[in-house]
Design a protein around this motif. Structure first.
Motif, short mmCIF file in Angstrom:
data_model
loop_
_atom_site.label_atom_id
_atom_site.label_comp_id
_atom_site.label_asym_id
_atom_site.label_seq_id
_atom_site.Cartn_x
_atom_site.Cartn_y
_atom_site.Cartn_z
N ASP B 21 0.84 -1.18 0.10
CA ASP B 21 -0.10 0.02 0.11
C ASP B 21 0.92 1.21 0.00
O ASP B 21 1.84 1.10 -0.11
N HIS B 22 0.27 2.49 0.05
CA HIS B 22 1.16 3.55 0.04
C HIS B 22 2.33 3.68 1.26
O HIS B 22 3.33 4.19 1.20
N HIS B 23 2.01 3.05 2.28
CA HIS B 23 2.72 3.10 3.46
C HIS B 23 3.97 2.11 3.44
O HIS B 23 5.02 2.50 3.56
N MET B 54 -2.55 -5.88 -2.45
CA MET B 54 -2.05 -4.82 -3.18
C MET B 54 -3.12 -3.92 -3.65
O MET B 54 -4.04 -4.21 -4.30
N ASP B 55 -2.74 -2.70 -3.33
CA ASP B 55 -3.83 -1.45 -4.01
C ASP B 55 -2.88 -0.72 -4.99
O ASP B 55 -2.03 -1.44 -5.61
N SER B 56 -3.47 0.17 -5.60
CA SER B 56 -2.88 1.01 -6.83
C SER B 56 -1.55 1.44 -6.46
O SER B 56 -0.72 1.92 -7.30
N SER B 57 -1.10 1.56 -5.09
CA SER B 57 0.36 1.95 -4.88
C SER B 57 1.36 0.80 -5.61
O SER B 57 2.48 1.20 -5.96
N GLY B 60 1.64 1.97 -9.19
CA GLY B 60 2.93 3.15 -9.12
C GLY B 60 4.20 2.51 -8.83
O GLY B 60 5.25 3.03 -9.37
#
Lengths: 149, 101
Positions: B21-23, B54-57, B60
Protein backbone atom coordinates in the motif's frame (compact mmCIF):
# COMPACT_ATOMS: atom_id res chain seq x y z
CA UNK A 1 -36.78 -2.13 2.32
CA UNK A 2 -34.01 -4.16 3.91
CA UNK A 3 -33.26 -3.79 7.63
CA UNK A 4 -29.99 -2.51 9.00
CA UNK A 5 -28.35 -5.42 10.78
CA UNK A 6 -25.23 -3.65 12.02
CA UNK A 7 -23.49 -0.33 12.06
CA UNK A 8 -20.08 0.98 13.12
CA UNK A 9 -17.91 4.10 13.23
CA UNK A 10 -14.14 4.23 13.12
CA UNK A 11 -12.05 7.39 13.58
CA UNK A 12 -8.29 7.56 13.26
CA UNK A 13 -5.43 9.94 12.40
CA UNK A 14 -4.23 10.25 8.82
CA UNK A 15 -1.02 8.33 9.50
CA UNK A 16 -0.05 6.01 6.64
CA UNK A 17 0.22 3.05 9.03
CA UNK A 18 -3.56 3.31 9.39
CA UNK A 19 -4.12 2.32 5.73
CA UNK A 20 -3.74 -1.35 6.70
CA UNK A 21 -5.54 -0.82 10.02
CA UNK A 22 -8.57 0.70 8.24
CA UNK A 23 -8.96 -1.95 5.54
CA UNK A 24 -8.43 -4.84 7.98
CA UNK A 25 -10.94 -3.40 10.45
CA UNK A 26 -13.63 -2.75 7.84
CA UNK A 27 -13.03 -6.21 6.37
CA UNK A 28 -13.45 -7.78 9.81
CA UNK A 29 -16.74 -5.89 10.27
CA UNK A 30 -18.10 -6.81 6.82
CA UNK A 31 -17.15 -10.47 7.38
CA UNK A 32 -20.39 -11.06 9.29
CA UNK A 33 -22.19 -10.95 5.91
CA UNK A 34 -20.16 -14.02 4.94
CA UNK A 35 -18.54 -12.51 1.83
CA UNK A 36 -16.34 -14.49 -0.55
CA UNK A 37 -12.58 -13.93 -0.43
CA UNK A 38 -12.87 -11.96 -3.69
CA UNK A 39 -15.67 -9.72 -2.38
CA UNK A 40 -13.67 -9.02 0.78
CA UNK A 41 -10.53 -8.31 -1.22
CA UNK A 42 -12.45 -5.85 -3.43
CA UNK A 43 -13.68 -3.98 -0.35
CA UNK A 44 -10.23 -3.92 1.26
CA UNK A 45 -8.74 -2.52 -1.92
CA UNK A 46 -11.37 0.22 -2.28
CA UNK A 47 -10.97 1.25 1.40
CA UNK A 48 -7.22 1.36 0.99
CA UNK A 49 -7.58 3.69 -2.03
CA UNK A 50 -10.03 6.04 -0.30
CA UNK A 51 -8.01 6.25 2.93
CA UNK A 52 -4.78 6.80 0.96
CA UNK A 53 -6.44 9.70 -0.90
CA UNK A 54 -7.33 11.33 2.42
CA UNK A 55 -3.78 10.87 3.70
CA UNK A 56 -1.90 11.86 0.55
CA UNK A 57 -4.18 14.58 -0.84
CA UNK A 58 -6.73 15.84 1.71
CA UNK A 59 -4.22 16.17 4.54
CA UNK A 60 -1.12 16.76 2.39
CA UNK A 61 -0.03 19.62 4.66
CA UNK A 62 -0.47 17.86 7.97
CA UNK A 63 -2.33 15.27 9.97
CA UNK A 64 -6.10 15.17 10.47
CA UNK A 65 -8.86 12.78 11.36
CA UNK A 66 -10.38 10.27 8.98
CA UNK A 67 -13.92 9.06 9.75
CA UNK A 68 -15.24 5.76 8.44
CA UNK A 69 -18.80 4.65 8.99
CA UNK A 70 -20.33 1.45 7.73
CA UNK A 71 -23.83 0.01 7.60
CA UNK A 72 -24.77 -3.54 6.75
CA UNK A 73 -28.25 -4.51 5.55
CA UNK A 74 -30.08 -7.81 5.71
CA UNK A 75 -30.11 -8.09 1.89
CA UNK A 76 -26.30 -7.93 1.75
CA UNK A 77 -26.10 -4.24 0.92
CA UNK A 78 -22.95 -2.76 2.41
CA UNK A 79 -22.38 0.97 2.69
CA UNK A 80 -19.02 2.40 3.67
CA UNK A 81 -18.38 6.13 4.02
CA UNK A 82 -14.88 7.55 4.22
CA UNK A 83 -14.84 11.20 5.27
CA UNK A 84 -12.08 13.73 5.90
CA UNK A 85 -11.95 17.40 6.80
CA UNK A 86 -9.02 18.08 4.48
CA UNK A 87 -8.45 20.45 1.58
CA UNK A 88 -11.25 19.09 -0.60
CA UNK A 89 -11.24 18.50 -4.35
CA UNK A 90 -11.70 21.46 -6.72
CA UNK A 91 -12.89 19.38 -9.64
CA UNK A 92 -14.31 15.99 -8.68
CA UNK A 93 -14.93 14.87 -12.28
CA UNK A 94 -11.33 15.55 -13.21
CA UNK A 95 -10.03 13.80 -10.07
CA UNK A 96 -12.05 10.72 -10.97
CA UNK A 97 -10.58 10.39 -14.46
CA UNK A 98 -8.28 7.35 -14.66
CA UNK A 99 -4.58 8.31 -14.57
CA UNK A 100 -5.25 11.86 -13.34
CA UNK A 101 -3.01 12.49 -10.35
CA UNK A 102 -1.49 15.38 -8.47
CA UNK A 103 0.49 12.93 -6.37
CA UNK A 104 3.75 12.77 -8.33
CA UNK A 105 5.44 10.01 -10.33
CA UNK A 106 4.96 7.23 -7.76
CA UNK A 107 1.15 7.58 -7.75
CA UNK A 108 -0.65 5.76 -10.55
CA UNK A 109 -3.75 7.99 -10.63
CA UNK A 110 -5.92 4.87 -10.44
CA UNK A 111 -7.48 5.34 -7.01
CA UNK A 112 -10.99 6.33 -8.09
CA UNK A 113 -10.92 3.94 -11.07
CA UNK A 114 -10.18 1.09 -8.65
CA UNK A 115 -13.00 2.15 -6.30
CA UNK A 116 -15.38 2.35 -9.27
CA UNK A 117 -14.43 -0.99 -10.68
CA UNK A 118 -14.13 -2.95 -7.39
CA UNK A 119 -17.36 -1.66 -5.82
CA UNK A 120 -20.94 -1.53 -7.16
CA UNK A 121 -21.43 2.19 -6.56
CA UNK A 122 -19.36 5.22 -5.59
CA UNK A 123 -20.38 8.77 -4.74
CA UNK A 124 -17.92 11.58 -4.08
CA UNK A 125 -18.98 14.83 -2.42
CA UNK A 126 -16.30 17.43 -1.84
CA UNK A 127 -16.07 21.06 -0.81
CA UNK A 128 -12.74 22.86 -1.25
CA UNK A 129 -11.45 23.84 2.17
CA UNK A 130 -14.03 21.69 3.97
CA UNK A 131 -13.32 18.08 3.08
CA UNK A 132 -14.40 15.07 1.08
CA UNK A 133 -16.83 12.21 1.62
CA UNK A 134 -16.56 9.07 -0.47
CA UNK A 135 -19.53 6.70 -0.22
CA UNK A 136 -18.90 3.16 -1.40
CA UNK A 137 -21.57 0.53 -1.85
CA UNK A 138 -21.39 -3.18 -2.56
CA UNK A 139 -23.88 -6.01 -2.45
CA UNK A 140 -22.57 -9.10 -0.72
CA UNK A 141 -24.38 -12.06 -2.23
CA UNK A 142 -26.26 -13.83 0.55
CA UNK A 143 -25.46 -17.51 0.48
CA UNK A 144 -26.69 -18.57 3.90
CA UNK A 145 -29.78 -16.68 5.00
CA UNK A 146 -29.94 -16.05 8.72
CA UNK A 147 -26.23 -16.39 9.27
CA UNK A 148 -24.50 -13.79 11.42
CA UNK A 149 -27.51 -11.73 12.51
CA UNK B 1 12.02 -6.81 6.12
CA UNK B 2 9.53 -7.16 3.28
CA UNK B 3 12.20 -7.01 0.55
CA UNK B 4 14.85 -9.63 -0.23
CA UNK B 5 17.32 -9.09 -3.04
CA UNK B 6 19.60 -11.45 -4.91
CA UNK B 7 22.00 -10.31 -7.58
CA UNK B 8 23.99 -12.32 -10.07
CA UNK B 9 25.80 -11.38 -13.28
CA UNK B 10 23.79 -8.25 -14.10
CA UNK B 11 20.48 -9.80 -13.09
CA UNK B 12 18.89 -8.51 -9.91
CA UNK B 13 15.87 -10.28 -8.45
CA UNK B 14 13.74 -8.61 -5.82
CA UNK B 15 11.39 -10.78 -3.73
CA UNK B 16 8.56 -8.76 -2.18
CA UNK B 17 6.49 -9.97 0.74
CA UNK B 18 3.30 -8.92 2.54
CA UNK B 19 0.97 -6.08 1.55
CA UNK B 20 1.71 -3.25 -0.87
CA UNK B 21 0.00 0.00 0.00
CA UNK B 22 1.10 3.64 0.09
CA UNK B 23 2.74 3.04 3.49
CA UNK B 24 4.76 -0.09 2.67
CA UNK B 25 5.56 0.91 -0.94
CA UNK B 26 7.86 3.66 0.29
CA UNK B 27 10.31 1.29 1.98
CA UNK B 28 10.13 -1.18 -0.91
CA UNK B 29 10.84 1.59 -3.41
CA UNK B 30 13.78 2.97 -1.40
CA UNK B 31 15.37 -0.45 -0.95
CA UNK B 32 15.01 -1.39 -4.62
CA UNK B 33 16.25 1.96 -5.93
CA UNK B 34 19.25 1.99 -3.60
CA UNK B 35 20.34 -1.44 -4.85
CA UNK B 36 19.64 -0.70 -8.51
CA UNK B 37 21.60 2.54 -8.35
CA UNK B 38 24.50 0.72 -6.64
CA UNK B 39 24.90 -2.09 -9.16
CA UNK B 40 23.15 -0.94 -12.37
CA UNK B 41 21.71 -4.34 -13.38
CA UNK B 42 20.79 -5.13 -17.01
CA UNK B 43 17.66 -6.93 -15.84
CA UNK B 44 15.52 -6.32 -12.76
CA UNK B 45 13.08 -9.10 -11.83
CA UNK B 46 10.44 -8.25 -9.25
CA UNK B 47 8.79 -11.33 -7.73
CA UNK B 48 5.20 -10.82 -6.48
CA UNK B 49 4.51 -14.41 -5.37
CA UNK B 50 4.36 -13.54 -1.66
CA UNK B 51 2.30 -10.37 -2.01
CA UNK B 52 -0.98 -10.97 -0.15
CA UNK B 53 -2.63 -7.66 -0.93
CA UNK B 54 -1.92 -4.75 -3.24
CA UNK B 55 -3.76 -1.51 -3.95
CA UNK B 56 -2.88 0.92 -6.75
CA UNK B 57 0.32 1.84 -4.89
CA UNK B 58 1.68 -1.43 -6.29
CA UNK B 59 0.98 -0.17 -9.80
CA UNK B 60 2.83 3.06 -8.95
CA UNK B 61 5.73 0.97 -7.64
CA UNK B 62 5.92 -1.03 -10.90
CA UNK B 63 5.62 2.10 -13.09
CA UNK B 64 8.35 3.89 -11.16
CA UNK B 65 10.77 0.95 -11.39
CA UNK B 66 9.97 0.55 -15.11
CA UNK B 67 11.01 4.17 -15.63
CA UNK B 68 14.11 3.73 -13.48
CA UNK B 69 15.28 0.69 -15.47
CA UNK B 70 14.56 2.53 -18.75
CA UNK B 71 16.65 5.46 -17.57
CA UNK B 72 19.72 3.23 -17.04
CA UNK B 73 19.15 1.27 -20.25
CA UNK B 74 18.03 -1.93 -18.52
CA UNK B 75 14.95 -4.13 -18.62
CA UNK B 76 12.37 -5.07 -16.02
CA UNK B 77 10.27 -8.21 -15.57
CA UNK B 78 7.42 -8.72 -13.13
CA UNK B 79 7.26 -12.39 -12.19
CA UNK B 80 4.97 -14.78 -10.29
CA UNK B 81 1.91 -12.51 -10.08
CA UNK B 82 -0.67 -14.42 -7.96
CA UNK B 83 -4.26 -14.76 -9.24
CA UNK B 84 -5.50 -12.53 -6.43
CA UNK B 85 -3.67 -9.53 -7.93
CA UNK B 86 -4.77 -10.02 -11.53
CA UNK B 87 -7.84 -7.77 -11.33
CA UNK B 88 -5.66 -4.82 -10.28
CA UNK B 89 -2.99 -5.53 -12.92
CA UNK B 90 -5.63 -5.77 -15.68
CA UNK B 91 -7.28 -2.52 -14.62
CA UNK B 92 -3.93 -0.69 -14.69
CA UNK B 93 -3.30 -1.23 -18.40
CA UNK B 94 0.33 -2.09 -17.60
CA UNK B 95 0.03 -5.38 -19.51
CA UNK B 96 0.70 -3.42 -22.71
CA UNK B 97 4.26 -2.79 -21.53
CA UNK B 98 5.07 -6.48 -22.01
CA UNK B 99 6.88 -6.76 -18.68
CA UNK B 100 4.76 -9.50 -17.12
CA UNK B 101 5.79 -13.12 -17.18
Amino acid sequence: MADIINEMNLNFLSRSYNESFARATVAAFVSQLDPTIDELSDIKTAISEAVTNSIVHAYKNGIGMIYISSKLYSNGRTIIKIRDKGCGIENVNQAMEPLFTTGGSERSGLGFAVMQSFMDKIKVVSKPGKGTTVTLEKYIIRRSVGNGR
Amino acid sequence: MAVRISSNDGVMTVFLEGDIDHHTAKEMRETIDLNVNKSNPNLLNIDFEKIQFMDSSGIGLIMGRYKLMNSIGGKIKIINIPNRLEKMIKLSGLIQLGIFE
